[in-house]
Scaffold this active site. Sequence first.
Site, PDB file in Angstrom:
ATOM      1  CB  CYS A  84      -0.833  -0.058   1.163  1.00  0.00           C
ATOM      2  SG  CYS A  84      -1.990  -1.458   1.653  1.00  0.00           S
ATOM      3  CB  CYS A  87       0.624   3.308  -4.535  1.00  0.00           C
ATOM      4  SG  CYS A  87       0.461   2.114  -5.925  1.00  0.00           S
ATOM      5  CG  HIS A  88      -1.864   4.984  -1.273  1.00  0.00           C
ATOM      6  ND1 HIS A  88      -2.880   5.846  -2.113  1.00  0.00           N
ATOM      7  CD2 HIS A  88      -2.604   3.577  -1.796  1.00  0.00           C
ATOM      8  CE1 HIS A  88      -3.669   4.938  -2.705  1.00  0.00           C
ATOM      9  NE2 HIS A  88      -3.596   3.740  -2.582  1.00  0.00           N
ATOM     10  CB  CYS A 122      -5.824  -0.826  -3.850  1.00  0.00           C
ATOM     11  SG  CYS A 122      -6.510   1.019  -4.254  1.00  0.00           S
ATOM     12  CB  CYS A 186     -32.188   0.329  11.135  1.00  0.00           C
ATOM     13  SG  CYS A 186     -31.340  -0.968  10.097  1.00  0.00           S
ATOM     14  CB  CYS A 189     -32.778  -0.485  18.216  1.00  0.00           C
ATOM     15  SG  CYS A 189     -33.497  -2.189  18.537  1.00  0.00           S
ATOM     16  CG  HIS A 190     -29.841   2.105  16.363  1.00  0.00           C
ATOM     17  ND1 HIS A 190     -29.302   2.074  17.450  1.00  0.00           N
ATOM     18  CD2 HIS A 190     -29.747   0.940  15.735  1.00  0.00           C
ATOM     19  CE1 HIS A 190     -28.605   0.910  17.296  1.00  0.00           C
ATOM     20  NE2 HIS A 190     -29.022   0.257  16.387  1.00  0.00           N
ATOM     21  CB  CYS A 231     -28.502  -5.172  13.594  1.00  0.00           C
ATOM     22  SG  CYS A 231     -27.756  -4.221  14.824  1.00  0.00           S
TER      23      CYS A 231
END
Length: 270
Positions: A84, A87-88, A122, A186, A189-190, A231
């Site tokens: 990685c 290139c980065h 990549c 979802c 609950c949230h 979940c």
Amino acid sequence: MSGSAFTAAADPVDDKLVIDDKEMIIRAPAPEGHPFEEVMSGWLFREAETRATEADSFANPGMLAVEQGEEIWNTVEGSAGKSCASCHNDAAESMKSAGASFPKWDPDSKKPINVELQIDKCRVKNMGAEPYKFDAPEQVALTTYIKHQSLGQPVKLDLASGEMQSWFDKGKDNYYNRTGQLNFSCSSCHEASMGKYIRADHLSQGQANGFPTYRFNTGGMVSLHNRFRGCIRDTRAEMPKAFSDELMALEVYVTWRGTGLSVETPAVRQ
């Protein structure tokens, strides 16, 4: 939805989260169109011991994944003889906004792409290496390392890029869609029950800004799609595949719901 699963309510704590001398944004004004007026980090809903563990990078078990991810970042692999870093270069510079801005629109696949899928892209295209299997330890560690470079940066997605808005709309539909034998979504609950307790768990807004997350109840790192699938399993519904269109759309929408919150990866939860 039956209310019998939920018991007493409790307010999130009024506290500050500072990690490595950086104060995290754990409360932020909600973006336009959000169901809440304020978005709140899941850290505010955790017990004192859990909060203290995340605040201390020496005590945070998730930092072991960061260290492993750094090793992978610098390891040459594949037929192209690259890592990685080839290139980065320095991830602290090249990846400093990645955790705050993914998922992004990928013009090649004409779909949103998250950090895990970008890593695989990549590996195949630039390194000549095999893509990781879902939730392989190396995939989770490298994702954790990359997202950790954005620690403290506020989450902000570019929904104007490509067809991101249509995926956002699909994700929103999925968020409110009731599934399984328990007939939960979802939002059950949230959103509708945020701040209440379900068994011993204090329900948060279900933000994604700390993933991959170290969870005490599993003793390891948990990726976002792992949590999504868990979940859905708990609603007694059929689990979609990781990185499926259904879950990628959900990731776009859920990430947007945390707009303005700091990246906390690796967060610590129960």
